[in-house]
Design a protein around this motif. Structure first.
Motif, PDB file in Angstrom:
ATOM      1  N   GLU A  16      18.577  15.417 -18.196  1.00  0.00           N
ATOM      2  CA  GLU A  16      17.291  14.863 -17.758  1.00  0.00           C
ATOM      3  C   GLU A  16      16.980  13.570 -18.497  1.00  0.00           C
ATOM      4  OE1 GLU A  16      14.474  17.980 -18.320  1.00  0.00           O
ATOM      5  OE2 GLU A  16      15.018  19.035 -16.474  1.00  0.00           O
ATOM      6  N   ALA A  17      17.289  13.538 -19.808  1.00  0.00           N
ATOM      7  CA  ALA A  17      17.031  12.333 -20.605  1.00  0.00           C
ATOM      8  C   ALA A  17      17.842  11.154 -20.078  1.00  0.00           C
ATOM      9  CB  ALA A  17      17.364  12.604 -22.073  1.00  0.00           C
ATOM     10  N   GLU A  18      19.085  11.418 -19.666  1.00  0.00           N
ATOM     11  CA  GLU A  18      19.928  10.348 -19.123  1.00  0.00           C
ATOM     12  C   GLU A  18      19.325   9.778 -17.843  1.00  0.00           C
ATOM     13  OE1 GLU A  18      23.668  12.350 -18.842  1.00  0.00           O
ATOM     14  OE2 GLU A  18      24.401  11.470 -20.731  1.00  0.00           O
ATOM     15  N   GLU A  19      18.761  10.644 -17.019  1.00  0.00           N
ATOM     16  CA  GLU A  19      18.090  10.171 -15.792  1.00  0.00           C
ATOM     17  C   GLU A  19      16.891   9.296 -16.142  1.00  0.00           C
ATOM     18  OE1 GLU A  19      17.056  13.428 -13.291  1.00  0.00           O
ATOM     19  OE2 GLU A  19      19.106  14.182 -13.128  1.00  0.00           O
ATOM     20  N   HIS A  20      16.134   9.721 -17.139  1.00  0.00           N
ATOM     21  CA  HIS A  20      14.968   8.938 -17.569  1.00  0.00           C
ATOM     22  C   HIS A  20      15.399   7.602 -18.175  1.00  0.00           C
ATOM     23  CE1 HIS A  20      12.347  12.157 -16.536  1.00  0.00           C
ATOM     24  NE2 HIS A  20      12.727  12.963 -17.523  1.00  0.00           N
ATOM     25  N   LEU A  21      16.539   7.594 -18.868  1.00  0.00           N
ATOM     26  CA  LEU A  21      17.047   6.342 -19.448  1.00  0.00           C
ATOM     27  C   LEU A  21      17.403   5.345 -18.351  1.00  0.00           C
ATOM     28  CD1 LEU A  21      19.295   7.687 -22.356  1.00  0.00           C
ATOM     29  CD2 LEU A  21      17.237   6.283 -22.603  1.00  0.00           C
ATOM     30  N   VAL A  22      17.945   5.845 -17.229  1.00  0.00           N
ATOM     31  CA  VAL A  22      18.257   4.968 -16.094  1.00  0.00           C
ATOM     32  C   VAL A  22      16.976   4.335 -15.555  1.00  0.00           C
ATOM     33  CG1 VAL A  22      19.097   4.905 -13.718  1.00  0.00           C
ATOM     34  CG2 VAL A  22      20.352   6.210 -15.445  1.00  0.00           C
ATOM     35  N   THR A  23      15.915   5.157 -15.451  1.00  0.00           N
ATOM     36  CA  THR A  23      14.618   4.641 -14.982  1.00  0.00           C
ATOM     37  C   THR A  23      14.112   3.539 -15.908  1.00  0.00           C
ATOM     38  OG1 THR A  23      14.024   6.784 -14.020  1.00  0.00           O
ATOM     39  CG2 THR A  23      12.210   5.261 -14.492  1.00  0.00           C
ATOM     40  N   LEU A  24      14.223   3.781 -17.219  1.00  0.00           N
ATOM     41  CA  LEU A  24      13.749   2.804 -18.198  1.00  0.00           C
ATOM     42  C   LEU A  24      14.567   1.523 -18.130  1.00  0.00           C
ATOM     43  CD1 LEU A  24      13.148   5.116 -21.304  1.00  0.00           C
ATOM     44  CD2 LEU A  24      11.430   4.149 -19.783  1.00  0.00           C
ATOM     45  N   GLU A  25      15.883   1.659 -18.078  1.00  0.00           N
ATOM     46  CA  GLU A  25      16.753   0.475 -18.061  1.00  0.00           C
ATOM     47  C   GLU A  25      16.508  -0.360 -16.815  1.00  0.00           C
ATOM     48  OE1 GLU A  25      21.423  -0.640 -18.885  1.00  0.00           O
ATOM     49  OE2 GLU A  25      20.922   1.325 -18.042  1.00  0.00           O
ATOM     50  N   THR A  26      16.362   0.311 -15.668  1.00  0.00           N
ATOM     51  CA  THR A  26      16.140  -0.397 -14.403  1.00  0.00           C
ATOM     52  C   THR A  26      14.884  -1.262 -14.473  1.00  0.00           C
ATOM     53  OG1 THR A  26      17.190   1.402 -13.175  1.00  0.00           O
ATOM     54  CG2 THR A  26      15.793  -0.116 -11.918  1.00  0.00           C
ATOM     55  N   GLY A  27      13.820  -0.708 -15.071  1.00  0.00           N
ATOM     56  CA  GLY A  27      12.570  -1.458 -15.153  1.00  0.00           C
ATOM     57  C   GLY A  27      12.567  -2.522 -16.225  1.00  0.00           C
ATOM     58  N   LEU A  28      13.340  -2.309 -17.293  1.00  0.00           N
ATOM     59  CA  LEU A  28      13.299  -3.224 -18.433  1.00  0.00           C
ATOM     60  C   LEU A  28      14.242  -4.417 -18.304  1.00  0.00           C
ATOM     61  CD1 LEU A  28      13.096  -0.688 -21.402  1.00  0.00           C
ATOM     62  CD2 LEU A  28      11.297  -2.223 -20.617  1.00  0.00           C
ATOM     63  N   VAL A  29      15.254  -4.298 -17.449  1.00  0.00           N
ATOM     64  CA  VAL A  29      16.220  -5.394 -17.306  1.00  0.00           C
ATOM     65  C   VAL A  29      15.523  -6.698 -16.934  1.00  0.00           C
ATOM     66  CG1 VAL A  29      18.108  -6.257 -15.868  1.00  0.00           C
ATOM     67  CG2 VAL A  29      18.220  -3.959 -16.807  1.00  0.00           C
ATOM     68  N   ASP A  30      14.530  -6.618 -16.075  1.00  0.00           N
ATOM     69  CA  ASP A  30      13.723  -7.795 -15.728  1.00  0.00           C
ATOM     70  C   ASP A  30      12.258  -7.368 -15.739  1.00  0.00           C
ATOM     71  OD1 ASP A  30      12.704 -10.174 -14.899  1.00  0.00           O
ATOM     72  OD2 ASP A  30      13.633 -10.169 -12.913  1.00  0.00           O
ATOM     73  N   LEU A  31      11.751  -7.119 -16.937  1.00  0.00           N
ATOM     74  CA  LEU A  31      10.406  -6.555 -17.078  1.00  0.00           C
ATOM     75  C   LEU A  31       9.334  -7.480 -16.518  1.00  0.00           C
ATOM     76  CD1 LEU A  31       8.636  -4.264 -18.102  1.00  0.00           C
ATOM     77  CD2 LEU A  31       8.652  -5.328 -20.372  1.00  0.00           C
ATOM     78  N   LYS A  32       9.553  -8.776 -16.639  1.00  0.00           N
ATOM     79  CA  LYS A  32       8.548  -9.722 -16.136  1.00  0.00           C
ATOM     80  C   LYS A  32       8.314  -9.510 -14.643  1.00  0.00           C
ATOM     81  CE  LYS A  32       7.251 -14.582 -16.594  1.00  0.00           C
ATOM     82  NZ  LYS A  32       6.116 -14.316 -17.477  1.00  0.00           N
TER      83      LYS A  32
END
Length: 303
Positions: A16-32
């Motif tokens: 589950e944590a790995e799935e959440h990490l994907v969500t975080l990475e997707t949003g943070l790659v271009d946070l602006k």
């Protein structure tokens, strides 16, 4: 619960944590760009919150702490319009990388040892403190300059970082007195020390505070007002360039000295207790303790 069940629960948490990490990475790659998508921000907030909750249930304290700090930072951009710049985006990614590293180490043959996790958390705390400070600066209409040598220059940077840390310390002071909460307070003091390792008087104040906290002889009601006030005032003077005006108060020095006294068993009879206290402390220490007790009694009456 059997060892096999523990392993299954741990593996489920990691998946589950790995799935959440994907969500975080997707949003943070271009946070602006992500900032224009409120649902994406909500997803990142929920992802950090879920990792924090799962880690807390499993006693994974280092993972819990990092996820909690990320959650706090996502909460700021979730509730306020913030013009994200490259410095803040980079700090978010560093925070994410820390969480990812902890989750990856959970999967190693030896797992994630507590001391190993705490070491990773300690090294990441200054990043989270700067990030939170920078976000609050942007929310209030201030500006954040590009980082220099890994450190970000922002308005009221040091004082705000200290205030952020003191808020955490105050929350722990509100908890029940226990070895675990004393340990948390000591770790937070270590974090304060890392904020400025070059100013001698700051190092002295934090060391005095850490000494007093390490001993169970003085209650949180006595320690909290002295330590919070002392460190807050010092941080403001350092920020204002008035280091020469900082002096450790007698109260702080005395509670630090009192913590070095030998541990004794306290008698139940008040008269015997008074006699023991008089024997155990010198005149100055007794005066300091008396002043603190008077302050605490007055504060209790007012509340």
């Amino acid at each position: 619960m059997s060892s096999e069940q523990d392993d299954r629960i741990k593996q489920l948490f990691i998946l589950e944590a790995e799935e959440h990490l994907v969500t975080l990475e997707t949003g943070l790659v271009d946070l602006k760009s992500t900032m224009s998508d409120s649902e994406a921000i909500n997803d990142m907030f929920r992802a950090a919150h879920s990792v924090k909750g799962g880690a807390a249930m499993l006693g994974m304290h280092s993972v819990q702490k990092v996820a909690h700090r990320l959650e706090d930072c996502f909460k700021i951009i979730r509730e306020n319009p913030v013009d994200i710049n490259q410095t803040v985006e980079s700090q978010f990614l560093k925070g994410y990388d820390t969480l990812k590293e902890l989750v990856e180490r959970l999967q190693s043959p030896y797992g994630l040892r507590e001391e190993e996790g705490q070491e990773i958390v300690d090294s990441a705390l200054p990043i989270f403190s700067e990030l939170e400070t920078n976000l609050n600066t942007l929310v209030s209409g201030g500006t954040v300059s590009p980082s220099t040598n890994g450190k970000t220059i922002s308005k009221s940077n040091f004082a705000q970082q200290v205030k952020s840390k003191l808020k955490e310390i105050l929350e722990v002071f509100k908890q029940a007195d226990s070895p675990d909460s004393r340990k948390q307070l000591t770790e937070l003091c270590n974090g304060l020390l890392k904020l400025d390792e070059n100013t001698e008087i700051w190092k002295s104040l934090v060391t005095y505070s850490r000494q007093a906290i390490a001993s169970s002889k003085l209650s949180y009601q006595i320690l909290a007002p002295v330590i919070i006030k002392e460190l807050n005032q010092a941080s403001e003077l350092i920020q204002a360039g008035k280091v020469q005006e900082i002096v450790a108060s007698q109260d702080l020095k005395e509670i630090a000295k009192a913590s070095e006294q030998k541990k004794v068993t306290l008698p139940k009879e008040p008269k015997e207790l008074v006699q023991l206290i008089i024997k155990s402390f010198n005149h100055k220490q007794l005066e300091a303790i008396a002043r603190l007790l008077v302050k605490h009694v007055k504060s209790s009456k007012n509340n």
